[in-house]
Design an enzyme around this catalytic site. Structure first.
Site, PDB file in Angstrom:
ATOM      1  N   GLU A 104      -9.457 -10.997  95.960  1.00 43.56           N
ATOM      2  CA  GLU A 104     -10.780 -11.278  95.401  1.00 43.56           C
ATOM      3  C   GLU A 104     -11.088 -12.747  95.668  1.00 43.56           C
ATOM      4  O   GLU A 104     -10.327 -13.636  95.265  1.00 43.56           O
ATOM      5  CB  GLU A 104     -10.803 -10.964  93.911  1.00 43.56           C
ATOM      6  N   ASP A 127     -17.962   1.346  87.974  1.00 50.91           N
ATOM      7  CA  ASP A 127     -17.294   0.713  86.841  1.00 50.91           C
ATOM      8  C   ASP A 127     -17.750   1.404  85.565  1.00 50.91           C
ATOM      9  O   ASP A 127     -18.953   1.594  85.348  1.00 50.91           O
ATOM     10  CB  ASP A 127     -17.638  -0.779  86.762  1.00 50.91           C
TER      11      ASP A 127
END
Length: 247
Positions: free
Chosen positions: A8, A128
């Site tokens: 990330e 999500d």
């Protein structure tokens, strides 16, 4: 089960977030390009990269993405701030193997459908979930949609996979999150990649036996060395034995 070791990126550095908070990143003092090379050397067949700069509306880190792709020598799956057909095409032109679309799938589902039509098996839907609802804008905004209904929008589209993240797993009960992923994997018409349930070898072992779960995204556990990638890859590659029937 296939593992997707993850990098990330924020401001050119590998980071991990606490509960999705982009303003409070844990920065890892390592070279992301070397890390990608290390993941590939350990045997990873795919690498997952998220561009947090692009998520927040900043300039995409395309130069760094290109370096990672070249260094890894294995396919790279990239997400973060993908909101247009032009961005999808730009990433594919960079050499990205799969493009991950998240928030834009809520606001513009036709973008996912059209992209999947023109790039079959190269588009990944990311969802999500928090407290039973689909989230957008990272983990910041709760939508009105339930996960199963949201997934059903894309049943007929040639997606490469669906990444499911249960945000609750980052906060409290991993067992409940495993149950959610198990339920959604049973309903999905696409291969499911679980995210947030790879913090230990025990979690990976449990996830391996969930029908319909094709893979797992694993990031922070590799950086803080909670999980050794070579061991995790060996576990993931083991054939799933027979399981006892419950009477």
């Amino acid at each position: 089960m296939q593992l997707f070791p993850t990098i990330e990126l924020q401001n050119g550095k590998p980071v991990s977030l606490h509960r999705g908070r982009l303003d409070e990143p844990l920065v890892w003092n390592v070279d992301p390009v070397e890390k990608a090379r290390e993941f590939a050397h350990a045997g990873a067949e795919w690498i997952h990269v998220t561009d947090f700069d692009a998520i927040t509306g900043g300039a995409p880190q395309d130069e760094l993405l290109t370096e990672i792709i070249r260094a890894a020598g294995v396919p790279v799956q990239v997400g973060g701030g993908v909101r247009s057909r032009e961005r999808i095409e730009a990433l594919i032109d960079l050499g990205v193997g799969r493009v991950v679309i998240s928030t834009a799938a809520l606001t513009n589902p036709d973008l996912v459908k059209e992209a999947a039509k023109y790039h079959p098996d190269q588009i990944v839907l990311a969802m999500d979930v928090f407290e039973g609802q689909v989230m957008s804008e990272g983990w910041r905004t709760k939508s009105a949609y339930e996960p199963a209904d949201f997934l059903s929008w894309f049943d007929a589209d040639p997606l490469a996979a669906v990444i499911i993240t249960d945000i609750d797993s980052d906060i409290s009960d991993a067992d409940a999150s495993l149950a959610l992923v198990t339920d959604l994997a049973a309903q999905s018409r696409h291969l499911v990649i679980a995210r947030g349930l790879s913090r230990s070898m025990n979690e990976l072992s449990a996830l391996k036996y969930v029908p319909g779960v094709h893979g797992a995204v694993i990031g922070r556990a590799l950086f803080d060395k909670s999980v050794d990638l070579e061991e995790a890859l060996a576990l993931a590659a083991e054939p799933v034995g027979e399981t006892a029937e419950f009477i």
